[in-house]
Motif scaffolding. Sequence first.
Motif, PDB file in Angstrom:
ATOM      1  N   TRP A  46       0.886  -1.168   0.000  1.00  0.00           N
ATOM      2  CA  TRP A  46       0.000   0.000   0.000  1.00  0.00           C
ATOM      3  C   TRP A  46       0.917   1.209   0.000  1.00  0.00           C
ATOM      4  O   TRP A  46       1.730   1.373   0.909  1.00  0.00           O
ATOM      5  CB  TRP A  46      -0.866  -0.058   1.242  1.00  0.00           C
ATOM      6  CG  TRP A  46      -1.855   1.052   1.406  1.00  0.00           C
ATOM      7  CD1 TRP A  46      -2.395   1.841   0.438  1.00  0.00           C
ATOM      8  CD2 TRP A  46      -2.440   1.458   2.640  1.00  0.00           C
ATOM      9  NE1 TRP A  46      -3.290   2.727   0.995  1.00  0.00           N
ATOM     10  CE2 TRP A  46      -3.336   2.508   2.350  1.00  0.00           C
ATOM     11  CE3 TRP A  46      -2.297   1.046   3.956  1.00  0.00           C
ATOM     12  CZ2 TRP A  46      -4.076   3.143   3.321  1.00  0.00           C
ATOM     13  CZ3 TRP A  46      -3.043   1.674   4.928  1.00  0.00           C
ATOM     14  CH2 TRP A  46      -3.932   2.709   4.611  1.00  0.00           C
ATOM     15  N   ALA A  47       0.805   2.045  -1.016  1.00  0.00           N
ATOM     16  CA  ALA A  47       1.810   3.090  -1.198  1.00  0.00           C
ATOM     17  C   ALA A  47       1.223   4.457  -1.514  1.00  0.00           C
ATOM     18  O   ALA A  47       0.130   4.573  -2.060  1.00  0.00           O
ATOM     19  CB  ALA A  47       2.762   2.683  -2.325  1.00  0.00           C
ATOM     20  N   ALA A  48       1.999   5.471  -1.173  1.00  0.00           N
ATOM     21  CA  ALA A  48       1.751   6.841  -1.617  1.00  0.00           C
ATOM     22  C   ALA A  48       2.730   7.116  -2.745  1.00  0.00           C
ATOM     23  O   ALA A  48       3.904   6.745  -2.654  1.00  0.00           O
ATOM     24  CB  ALA A  48       1.967   7.819  -0.477  1.00  0.00           C
ATOM     25  N   VAL A  84      11.995  -5.251   5.625  1.00  0.00           N
ATOM     26  CA  VAL A  84      10.845  -4.406   5.303  1.00  0.00           C
ATOM     27  C   VAL A  84      11.105  -3.618   4.019  1.00  0.00           C
ATOM     28  O   VAL A  84      12.132  -2.969   3.861  1.00  0.00           O
ATOM     29  CB  VAL A  84      10.514  -3.454   6.473  1.00  0.00           C
ATOM     30  CG1 VAL A  84       9.496  -2.397   6.065  1.00  0.00           C
ATOM     31  CG2 VAL A  84       9.994  -4.256   7.647  1.00  0.00           C
ATOM     32  N   HIS A  85      10.118  -3.680   3.113  1.00  0.00           N
ATOM     33  CA  HIS A  85      10.167  -2.925   1.859  1.00  0.00           C
ATOM     34  C   HIS A  85       9.712  -1.509   2.169  1.00  0.00           C
ATOM     35  O   HIS A  85       8.538  -1.276   2.469  1.00  0.00           O
ATOM     36  CB  HIS A  85       9.233  -3.579   0.837  1.00  0.00           C
ATOM     37  CG  HIS A  85       9.279  -2.943  -0.501  1.00  0.00           C
ATOM     38  ND1 HIS A  85       8.579  -1.811  -0.798  1.00  0.00           N
ATOM     39  CD2 HIS A  85       9.962  -3.273  -1.615  1.00  0.00           C
ATOM     40  CE1 HIS A  85       8.804  -1.478  -2.065  1.00  0.00           C
ATOM     41  NE2 HIS A  85       9.641  -2.351  -2.570  1.00  0.00           N
ATOM     42  N   VAL A  86      10.625  -0.556   2.129  1.00  0.00           N
ATOM     43  CA  VAL A  86      10.342   0.810   2.568  1.00  0.00           C
ATOM     44  C   VAL A  86       9.818   1.674   1.427  1.00  0.00           C
ATOM     45  O   VAL A  86       8.834   2.400   1.586  1.00  0.00           O
ATOM     46  CB  VAL A  86      11.603   1.444   3.202  1.00  0.00           C
ATOM     47  CG1 VAL A  86      11.309   2.846   3.708  1.00  0.00           C
ATOM     48  CG2 VAL A  86      12.132   0.573   4.331  1.00  0.00           C
ATOM     49  N   PHE A  87      10.460   1.607   0.275  1.00  0.00           N
ATOM     50  CA  PHE A  87      10.052   2.442  -0.856  1.00  0.00           C
ATOM     51  C   PHE A  87      10.589   1.854  -2.146  1.00  0.00           C
ATOM     52  O   PHE A  87      11.405   0.928  -2.141  1.00  0.00           O
ATOM     53  CB  PHE A  87      10.516   3.895  -0.680  1.00  0.00           C
ATOM     54  CG  PHE A  87      12.012   4.083  -0.697  1.00  0.00           C
ATOM     55  CD1 PHE A  87      12.673   4.489  -1.847  1.00  0.00           C
ATOM     56  CD2 PHE A  87      12.768   3.880   0.453  1.00  0.00           C
ATOM     57  CE1 PHE A  87      14.048   4.678  -1.851  1.00  0.00           C
ATOM     58  CE2 PHE A  87      14.134   4.068   0.463  1.00  0.00           C
ATOM     59  CZ  PHE A  87      14.778   4.462  -0.698  1.00  0.00           C
ATOM     60  N   VAL A 100       8.579   8.272  -6.404  1.00  0.00           N
ATOM     61  CA  VAL A 100       8.903   7.395  -5.287  1.00  0.00           C
ATOM     62  C   VAL A 100       7.589   6.793  -4.812  1.00  0.00           C
ATOM     63  O   VAL A 100       6.605   7.507  -4.614  1.00  0.00           O
ATOM     64  CB  VAL A 100       9.585   8.166  -4.133  1.00  0.00           C
ATOM     65  CG1 VAL A 100       9.716   7.283  -2.896  1.00  0.00           C
ATOM     66  CG2 VAL A 100      10.933   8.686  -4.573  1.00  0.00           C
ATOM     67  N   SER A 101       7.579   5.497  -4.666  1.00  0.00           N
ATOM     68  CA  SER A 101       6.419   4.774  -4.145  1.00  0.00           C
ATOM     69  C   SER A 101       6.737   4.418  -2.702  1.00  0.00           C
ATOM     70  O   SER A 101       7.514   3.511  -2.433  1.00  0.00           O
ATOM     71  CB  SER A 101       6.191   3.516  -4.994  1.00  0.00           C
ATOM     72  OG  SER A 101       5.168   2.737  -4.447  1.00  0.00           O
ATOM     73  N   LEU A 102       6.162   5.160  -1.780  1.00  0.00           N
ATOM     74  CA  LEU A 102       6.475   5.028  -0.358  1.00  0.00           C
ATOM     75  C   LEU A 102       5.466   4.118   0.331  1.00  0.00           C
ATOM     76  O   LEU A 102       4.255   4.343   0.239  1.00  0.00           O
ATOM     77  CB  LEU A 102       6.438   6.410   0.300  1.00  0.00           C
ATOM     78  CG  LEU A 102       6.656   6.457   1.806  1.00  0.00           C
ATOM     79  CD1 LEU A 102       8.051   5.975   2.164  1.00  0.00           C
ATOM     80  CD2 LEU A 102       6.427   7.866   2.316  1.00  0.00           C
TER      81      LEU A 102
END
Length: 139
Positions: A46-48, A84-87, A100-102
Amino acid sequence: MSEHTPDSGTFHGGCHCGAVRFRAQVDPAQGSVRCNCSLCARMRRWAAILAPSAFELLEGEDALADYRFGRGVARHRFCRHCGVHVFAQNHVEELGGDYVSLSLACLDVAPQWLAAVPVAYLNGRDEDWERPPAVTAHM
């Protein structure tokens, strides 16, 4: 951990073990995305989506590992210590070019803040950025 209420502004976050820390300008009114590509689907990501200038890695460059797949355009960044996948850093012309997909789960925010963020669904599996996938309940 400092937590923010549902307004836009500067937010901090990081991975689970704390080796990776960042600062980001996030506007929840811009919404978020869930994608059904093979990687995002497996991570239930789930990303911004942010402009590169809205994201700053504060510490942990040496703790980050990269993963690329398919055409290798997206650079998925994750902590080599806690996993953990951060971005991700990516380029999709239909989404405005470089971005950037955060991971929203990595923000230091209250659950109420996350609950207020609208979600759009992307059909990355078929690279059909104009239409959401037919089925989204599992995402």
